[in-house]
Design a protein around this motif. Structure first.
Motif, PDB file in Angstrom:
ATOM      1  N   GLU A 121       0.841  -1.202   0.000  1.00  0.00           N
ATOM      2  CA  GLU A 121       0.000   0.000   0.000  1.00  0.00           C
ATOM      3  C   GLU A 121       0.873   1.248   0.000  1.00  0.00           C
ATOM      4  OE1 GLU A 121      -2.547  -0.761   3.295  1.00  0.00           O
ATOM      5  OE2 GLU A 121      -3.957  -1.906   2.062  1.00  0.00           O
ATOM      6  N   LYS A 122       1.965   1.160   0.773  1.00  0.00           N
ATOM      7  CA  LYS A 122       2.892   2.286   0.804  1.00  0.00           C
ATOM      8  C   LYS A 122       3.494   2.529  -0.577  1.00  0.00           C
ATOM      9  CE  LYS A 122       4.352   2.860   5.511  1.00  0.00           C
ATOM     10  NZ  LYS A 122       4.518   1.724   6.414  1.00  0.00           N
ATOM     11  N   GLU A 123       3.700   1.426  -1.299  1.00  0.00           N
ATOM     12  CA  GLU A 123       4.306   1.537  -2.622  1.00  0.00           C
ATOM     13  C   GLU A 123       3.277   1.742  -3.721  1.00  0.00           C
ATOM     14  OE1 GLU A 123       7.533  -0.932  -3.644  1.00  0.00           O
ATOM     15  OE2 GLU A 123       8.413   0.446  -2.193  1.00  0.00           O
ATOM     16  N   PHE A 124       2.021   1.805  -3.346  1.00  0.00           N
ATOM     17  CA  PHE A 124       0.931   1.978  -4.297  1.00  0.00           C
ATOM     18  C   PHE A 124       0.862   0.847  -5.309  1.00  0.00           C
ATOM     19  CE2 PHE A 124      -0.005   5.894  -2.499  1.00  0.00           C
ATOM     20  CZ  PHE A 124       1.182   6.587  -2.307  1.00  0.00           C
ATOM     21  N   SER A 125       1.167  -0.367  -4.845  1.00  0.00           N
ATOM     22  CA  SER A 125       0.996  -1.517  -5.743  1.00  0.00           C
ATOM     23  C   SER A 125       0.232  -2.631  -5.046  1.00  0.00           C
ATOM     24  CB  SER A 125       2.358  -2.035  -6.222  1.00  0.00           C
ATOM     25  OG  SER A 125       3.208  -2.262  -5.122  1.00  0.00           O
ATOM     26  N   ALA A 126      -0.624  -2.246  -4.114  1.00  0.00           N
ATOM     27  CA  ALA A 126      -1.390  -3.253  -3.370  1.00  0.00           C
ATOM     28  C   ALA A 126      -2.355  -4.015  -4.263  1.00  0.00           C
ATOM     29  CB  ALA A 126      -2.150  -2.603  -2.228  1.00  0.00           C
ATOM     30  N   GLU A 127      -2.716  -3.401  -5.400  1.00  0.00           N
ATOM     31  CA  GLU A 127      -3.693  -4.090  -6.266  1.00  0.00           C
ATOM     32  C   GLU A 127      -3.141  -5.421  -6.759  1.00  0.00           C
ATOM     33  OE1 GLU A 127      -2.418  -1.178  -6.969  1.00  0.00           O
ATOM     34  OE2 GLU A 127      -1.224  -1.395  -8.795  1.00  0.00           O
ATOM     35  N   ASN A 128      -1.821  -5.541  -6.823  1.00  0.00           N
ATOM     36  CA  ASN A 128      -1.231  -6.811  -7.262  1.00  0.00           C
ATOM     37  C   ASN A 128      -1.605  -7.940  -6.322  1.00  0.00           C
ATOM     38  OD1 ASN A 128       0.002  -5.711  -9.484  1.00  0.00           O
ATOM     39  ND2 ASN A 128       1.948  -5.327  -8.453  1.00  0.00           N
ATOM     40  N   LEU A 129      -1.405  -7.693  -5.033  1.00  0.00           N
ATOM     41  CA  LEU A 129      -1.712  -8.744  -4.059  1.00  0.00           C
ATOM     42  C   LEU A 129      -3.209  -9.012  -4.012  1.00  0.00           C
ATOM     43  CD1 LEU A 129      -0.555 -10.695  -2.034  1.00  0.00           C
ATOM     44  CD2 LEU A 129      -0.697  -8.919  -0.282  1.00  0.00           C
ATOM     45  N   CYS A 130      -4.005  -7.954  -4.099  1.00  0.00           N
ATOM     46  CA  CYS A 130      -5.458  -8.151  -4.085  1.00  0.00           C
ATOM     47  C   CYS A 130      -5.897  -8.975  -5.275  1.00  0.00           C
ATOM     48  CB  CYS A 130      -6.183  -6.800  -4.118  1.00  0.00           C
ATOM     49  SG  CYS A 130      -5.895  -5.828  -2.659  1.00  0.00           S
ATOM     50  N   PHE A 131      -5.306  -8.676  -6.419  1.00  0.00           N
ATOM     51  CA  PHE A 131      -5.631  -9.443  -7.624  1.00  0.00           C
ATOM     52  C   PHE A 131      -5.257 -10.903  -7.435  1.00  0.00           C
ATOM     53  CE2 PHE A 131      -6.438 -10.413 -11.907  1.00  0.00           C
ATOM     54  CZ  PHE A 131      -5.366 -11.089 -12.452  1.00  0.00           C
ATOM     55  N   TRP A 132      -4.053 -11.132  -6.913  1.00  0.00           N
ATOM     56  CA  TRP A 132      -3.594 -12.508  -6.716  1.00  0.00           C
ATOM     57  C   TRP A 132      -4.537 -13.258  -5.788  1.00  0.00           C
ATOM     58  CZ3 TRP A 132      -1.915 -15.409  -2.516  1.00  0.00           C
ATOM     59  CH2 TRP A 132      -1.289 -16.621  -2.839  1.00  0.00           C
ATOM     60  N   GLN A 133      -4.949 -12.594  -4.714  1.00  0.00           N
ATOM     61  CA  GLN A 133      -5.862 -13.241  -3.756  1.00  0.00           C
ATOM     62  C   GLN A 133      -7.203 -13.571  -4.395  1.00  0.00           C
ATOM     63  OE1 GLN A 133      -4.219 -11.543   0.503  1.00  0.00           O
ATOM     64  NE2 GLN A 133      -6.021 -10.630  -0.374  1.00  0.00           N
ATOM     65  N   ALA A 134      -7.689 -12.637  -5.197  1.00  0.00           N
ATOM     66  CA  ALA A 134      -8.965 -12.882  -5.860  1.00  0.00           C
ATOM     67  C   ALA A 134      -8.872 -14.063  -6.812  1.00  0.00           C
ATOM     68  CB  ALA A 134      -9.399 -11.619  -6.607  1.00  0.00           C
ATOM     69  N   CYS A 135      -7.724 -14.183  -7.490  1.00  0.00           N
ATOM     70  CA  CYS A 135      -7.535 -15.315  -8.403  1.00  0.00           C
ATOM     71  C   CYS A 135      -7.495 -16.628  -7.639  1.00  0.00           C
ATOM     72  CB  CYS A 135      -6.240 -15.154  -9.197  1.00  0.00           C
ATOM     73  SG  CYS A 135      -6.321 -13.817 -10.381  1.00  0.00           S
ATOM     74  N   GLU A 136      -6.816 -16.622  -6.486  1.00  0.00           N
ATOM     75  CA  GLU A 136      -6.774 -17.818  -5.656  1.00  0.00           C
ATOM     76  C   GLU A 136      -8.185 -18.231  -5.273  1.00  0.00           C
ATOM     77  OE1 GLU A 136      -3.843 -19.727  -3.711  1.00  0.00           O
ATOM     78  OE2 GLU A 136      -3.687 -19.380  -5.855  1.00  0.00           O
ATOM     79  N   ASP A 137      -8.989 -17.231  -4.936  1.00  0.00           N
ATOM     80  CA  ASP A 137     -10.356 -17.503  -4.537  1.00  0.00           C
ATOM     81  C   ASP A 137     -11.145 -18.174  -5.657  1.00  0.00           C
ATOM     82  OD1 ASP A 137     -13.191 -15.626  -3.367  1.00  0.00           O
ATOM     83  OD2 ASP A 137     -12.292 -17.477  -2.616  1.00  0.00           O
ATOM     84  N   ILE A 138     -10.892 -17.736  -6.869  1.00  0.00           N
ATOM     85  CA  ILE A 138     -11.579 -18.354  -8.008  1.00  0.00           C
ATOM     86  C   ILE A 138     -11.120 -19.804  -8.149  1.00  0.00           C
ATOM     87  CG2 ILE A 138     -11.812 -18.361 -10.520  1.00  0.00           C
ATOM     88  CD1 ILE A 138     -11.576 -15.347 -10.457  1.00  0.00           C
ATOM     89  N   ARG A 139      -9.806 -19.987  -8.080  1.00  0.00           N
ATOM     90  CA  ARG A 139      -9.257 -21.326  -8.315  1.00  0.00           C
ATOM     91  C   ARG A 139      -9.727 -22.341  -7.301  1.00  0.00           C
ATOM     92  NH1 ARG A 139      -3.471 -22.868  -9.483  1.00  0.00           N
ATOM     93  NH2 ARG A 139      -2.996 -21.871  -7.523  1.00  0.00           N
TER      94      ARG A 139
ATOM     95  N   ARG B 130     -12.572 -22.279 -14.073  1.00  0.00           N
ATOM     96  CA  ARG B 130     -11.754 -22.193 -12.857  1.00  0.00           C
ATOM     97  C   ARG B 130     -10.339 -21.669 -13.106  1.00  0.00           C
ATOM     98  NH1 ARG B 130     -12.537 -24.395  -7.965  1.00  0.00           N
ATOM     99  NH2 ARG B 130     -14.489 -25.275  -8.743  1.00  0.00           N
ATOM    100  N   PHE B 131      -9.747 -22.047 -14.221  1.00  0.00           N
ATOM    101  CA  PHE B 131      -8.328 -21.727 -14.434  1.00  0.00           C
ATOM    102  C   PHE B 131      -8.115 -20.564 -15.403  1.00  0.00           C
ATOM    103  CE2 PHE B 131      -7.256 -25.250 -11.983  1.00  0.00           C
ATOM    104  CZ  PHE B 131      -8.001 -26.352 -12.380  1.00  0.00           C
ATOM    105  N   VAL B 132      -9.196 -19.810 -15.660  1.00  0.00           N
ATOM    106  CA  VAL B 132      -9.085 -18.792 -16.698  1.00  0.00           C
ATOM    107  C   VAL B 132      -8.092 -17.691 -16.325  1.00  0.00           C
ATOM    108  CG1 VAL B 132     -10.967 -17.304 -15.903  1.00  0.00           C
ATOM    109  CG2 VAL B 132     -10.488 -17.498 -18.339  1.00  0.00           C
ATOM    110  N   MET B 133      -7.911 -17.451 -15.001  1.00  0.00           N
ATOM    111  CA  MET B 133      -7.009 -16.378 -14.567  1.00  0.00           C
ATOM    112  C   MET B 133      -5.576 -16.841 -14.341  1.00  0.00           C
ATOM    113  SD  MET B 133      -8.586 -13.576 -14.373  1.00  0.00           S
ATOM    114  CE  MET B 133     -10.230 -13.011 -14.601  1.00  0.00           C
TER     115      MET B 133
END
Lengths: 473, 401
Positions: free
Chosen positions: A320-338, A384-387
């Motif tokens: 968040e400090k580096e303004f790239s938190a969306e990367n981790l959020c995206f990764w987590q969301a993908c895990e959730d899909i999988r 399931r694996f589209v991401m």
């Protein structure tokens, strides 16, 4: 008769392998040069030749296999249990004693493997012999089995009695010593193949694996074609030199040695040994201050950091400090899909697209154009694996870029500095002052309290902690 | 011919209605396989069929030879990059000292052979299953039983704890894998909420949840593995390639989390891609059934335990077997294996009632543990590595630390 009763499948193979190995040991024991020294043993008034003591057996095993006394006792004990060596004095006690108790080798005719499984007919003949020889010599359980057999194979009963009489007649013509020996051997054989009720049945093989190699899968041309195909693929793959791979194991074990409770112990103490759950309390999923070892582990690999809920939270703070938190959020969301429910996949993929991939999205992630195109194409038919490709891209981005910088950051260094190093508990001086074993709340209970608390996916369905009730430290 | 000849009619699995002449002395073998044609048929074969059969035989034999040639070529290629042995690399590593591990807890309560167990992520709870159909959830620390379910079948050979700790999966001779949510209401009958997830055509030998409660991976006596969606019971992927019963499986702890390894009665250990269903690597060096497979903590290798009384270590990057853990005095097969947290130690539960502890790097046996009174059927190290649990045919489970 069906195939399954005839097919000698899994356990036959398994047991025969063990029999053969035990037989090799037995043969080695009787080797004229390297085998054991045998002597005559007195049994009541008769002298039995070629006998040995339990002590002899154990000493020979210790010498041959370079093992300790306890292990030799165990290996020798198995030989007795399987009937390769039988005790002369107490035939029903199939135990190896490390003293002067006399034992003898079983003759190969009576090895379990020779005629296996033991047939009902032979057992009936044996019991009949016992019955004829001395009325009332049969034990209770033998009497029961005798009458059961009588009912079951009634049609061959004349044959049974005739055989029994023949064998008794033949044995009367032997010398007394030989006769006793043969009786002992036969008795030993049946004690193993038809153990008394309640006795340990060493031949209990459990479930027959009804399959026998080629029966289940037809070894037809399709099978071989598949084998050939996979061989070709395997031939084409890249391999790494052994020296590099094996070095990796050494490094890994070294790195994790301090973290391995069985190798190095754990602080303050191993709960299983000291009955004190402090170690678990201090290392619960979420604690105010994590332990030193735990924070250190985050530096071993990116996966270690992400697998730890506190580590992941810290990393998020850093991003968040580096303004790239969306990367981790995206990764987590993908895990959730999988790993989430199949029914929710379509909805989740749509959400991910809206939040992370759509042009002008609130938390747009930076993926290379090739992967982006492929992903957008795949989203049209979400599965399931589209991401996967996009997720992998972002994962490696974080791993190569953000992760190393996090480890060098003040955030991490502070975490390390204030981490707890628990004091090692001294073992209780008074053994009778046993600590109470406190129970902990079941994860199933905790989840009813936590559930919708954490909107951000921390991996599907992670339960709460067990820190609450047990704190008595 | 010996005296045990019995002429009888049997329904062969492959070709029905064939009368087979069998000698009971030798292991039964269905003689209708093309390669070993020795069938006694009621009527002679039709001439046209005979020539077709001959052609088929030739093609099959040709394929078999080609397969075998490729396999030996593969072994040659694998051997080329093998420039050093593991124990040589490990020479510089410090040896392990005296090893003392004792039974710290004994869990009594099963009425029959314990066949399988699994740890909960909370590091203290376990689920165990036995031959009499009972599945019990214990708090191993206090030795209290928390839940008990009676399955409708005997021989529950597989059980697994869900990652959330809120459910358990189990199965066996019923050919299914069922999921039971763990309710806290003591009066509630757990069996009522049971959910049938997997359906195989033969016994279930192993099951495991993937990273979440939503998917289960199973292996079966029907020679296949399968990935299932828990919610819908739908089959997501099936894995074909074993030539006999699949006895065990383990999921890879890798970053991408997409592979798993399985071992079977065909002596093969196969590594699979969960997405495509393809077998990406295969190892065939054991001499007998593989009863247990377990990944090394880094995910770069896996260990296997077999009826041939050895444990072996296979490196996935080198694509070969790199270590064999065996001793002449160890005669009985290995039923289950697991690594300590750092991967330095390999624990093996054996059919001679003992547990052997191996130094993975040096290849030597560190210790032998006694205690069980019948064969050790299952062995798992706890999630935080503080202890390991063994289940045995002597009806008990033991926690060692």
């Amino acid at each position: 008769m069906t195939i399954n009763t005839l097919a000698k499948g899994g356990w036959y193979r398994e047991q025969m392998t063990c029999f053969r190995k035990m037989e090799k040991v037995i043969v080695a024991m009787q080797d004229p040069d390297m085998g054991m020294k045998m002597r005559n043993q007195r049994l009541l008034i008769t002298v039995i030749p070629h006998a040995m003591t339990g002590r002899d057996v154990i000493d020979w095993l210790i010498q041959k296999y370079n093992i300790c006394e306890e292990e030799a006792l165990h290996v020798g004990g198995m030989l007795v249990r399987y009937g390769y060596i039988y005790p002369l004095k107490e035939p029903r006690s199939l135990v190896l004693r490390a003293d002067e108790t006399p034992y003898r080798f079983q003759t190969p005719y009576f090895w379990t493997s020779t005629r296996w499984p033991a047939s009902e007919l032979d057992y009936a003949i044996y019991l009949a012999k016992k019955n004829i020889r001395k009325q009332g010599e049969l034990m209770e359980y033998e009497k029961e089995r005798y009458s059961l057999l009588h009912k079951r194979i009634n049609h061959t009963w004349d044959f049974v009695v005739m055989q029994a009489r023949e064998q008794l007649r033949a044995s009367k013509q032997r010398r007394k010593a030989d006769r006793i020996v043969l009786e002992c051997q036969e008795q030993a054989y049946w004690l193993i193949n038809r153990p008394p009720p309640g006795a340990h049945n060493v031949l209990d093989m459990g479930l027959e694996k009804p399959n026998n190699f080629s029966l289940r899968v037809t070894l037809n041309s399709d099978y071989y074609k598949r084998e050939i195909e996979s061989c070709r693929r395997a031939l084409g793959r890249n391999r790494v030199k052994s020296s590099i791979c094996l070095e990796g194991f050494v490094k890994f074990s070294e790195q994790y040695q301090n973290h391995d409770p069985i190798m190095q112990g754990c602080l303050p103490s191993n709960p299983w040994i000291s009955d004190d759950t402090a170690h678990w309390t201090m290392n619960s999923e979420i604690v105010p201050v994590p332990t030193r070892l735990r924070v250190e582990r985050w530096s071993f690999s990116f996966m270690e950091l992400l697998n730890d809920p506190i580590g992941r939270r810290e990393f998020m703070t850093y991003l968040e400090k580096e303004f790239s938190a969306e990367n981790l959020c995206f990764w987590q969301a993908c895990e959730d899909i999988r790993h989430g429910e199949s029914s929710k996949i379509i909805q989740k993929v749509e959400d991910v697209y809206k939040n992370f991939l759509a042009p002008g999205a609130a938390r747009w992630v930076n993926i290379d154009s090739k992967t982006m195109d492929k992903t957008l194409e795949g989203i049209k038919h979400p599965h399931r694996f589209v991401m996967d490709d996009a997720q992998l891209h972002i994962y490696f981005l974080m791993k190569k870029d953000s992760y190393p910088r996090y480890l060098k950051s003040d955030l991490y260094k502070n975490m390390l500095a204030k981490a707890i190093v628990p004091q090692e508990t001294k073992k209780s001086v008074f053994p009778f002052m046993r600590r109470q074993r406190h129970s902990s709340p079941s994860p199933a209970q905790a989840v009813t309290q936590v559930t919708e608390e954490d909107g951000r996916a921390m991996g599907a369905g992670k339960a709460g902690t067990n820190s609450a009730a047990g704190s008595h430290v | 011919m010996c005296q045990h000849v019995e002429s009888t009619e049997i329904n062969c699995l492959l070709c029905k209605n064939v009368r087979l002449l069998i000698c009971l002395c030798s292991p039964f073998r269905c003689r209708s396989l093309p390669a070993q044609r020795k069938i006694y048929m009621r009527s002679p074969p039709i001439p046209e069929m005979a020539t077709q059969e001959v052609q088929l035989n030739e093609t099959l034999a040709h394929l078999k030879t080609e397969s075998e040639t490729l396999k030996s070529k593969l072994e040659e290629e694998r051997a080329k990059l093998h420039d050093v042995e593991l124990h040589q690399v490990a020479e510089k590593v410090e040896g392990l000292g005296q090893f003392v591990m004792k039974t710290r807890r004994t869990l009594k309560g099963h009425g029959n052979k314990v066949l399988c167990m699994d740890w909960c992520k909370d590091k203290r709870r376990i689920v165990s299953s036995s031959q009499d159909g009972k599945v019990i959830v214990w708090d191993a620390f206090t030795t209290n039983k928390e839940h008990a379910v009676t399955m409708p079948c005997t021989w529950v050979m597989a059980c697994a704890y869900a990652p959330s700790g809120c459910a358990v999966a189990c199965g066996g001779l019923d050919n299914k894998c069922s999921v039971y949510p763990l309710s806290l209401d003591k009066n509630e009958n757990l069996a009522a909420k049971k959910k049938s997830v997997a359906m195989h055509t033969n016994y279930l030998s192993a099951c495991s949840f993937t990273n979440s409660d939503m998917q289960i991976l199973t292996s079966s006596g029907d020679g296949t593995c399968a990935l299932w969606d828990v919610e819908s019971g739908q089959l997501l992927q099936s894995f074909h390639g074993h030539a006999a019963d699949v006895l065990c499986l383990d999921l890879a702890p890798s970053e991408t989390g997409n592979t798993f390894v399985s071992g079977g009665c065909d002596k093969k250990a196969n590594v699979w891609d969960m997405r495509s269903g393809q077998c990406i690597q295969s190892f065939e060096t054991h001499e007998s059934d593989i009863n247990s497979v377990r990944y090394y903590p880094s995910g770069d290798a896996f260990a296997s335990g077999s009826d041939d009384a050895t444990c072996r270590l296979y490196d996935l990057r080198a694509d070969r077997e790199v270590a064999i853990y065996s001793k002449e005095s160890i005669i009985f097969g290995v039923s289950s294996v697991d690594f300590s947290l750092s991967g330095r130690l390999l624990f093996g539960g054996y059919n001679d009632y003992t547990i052997n502890v191996w130094d993975v790097l040096k290849g030597t046996r560190v210790s032998i543990l006694f205690g069980h009174e019948n064969r050790v059927s299952t062995l798992r190290v706890s999630p935080d590595g503080t202890a390991f649990c063994t289940g045995s045919w002597d009806h008990t489970l033991r926690i060692w630390a």
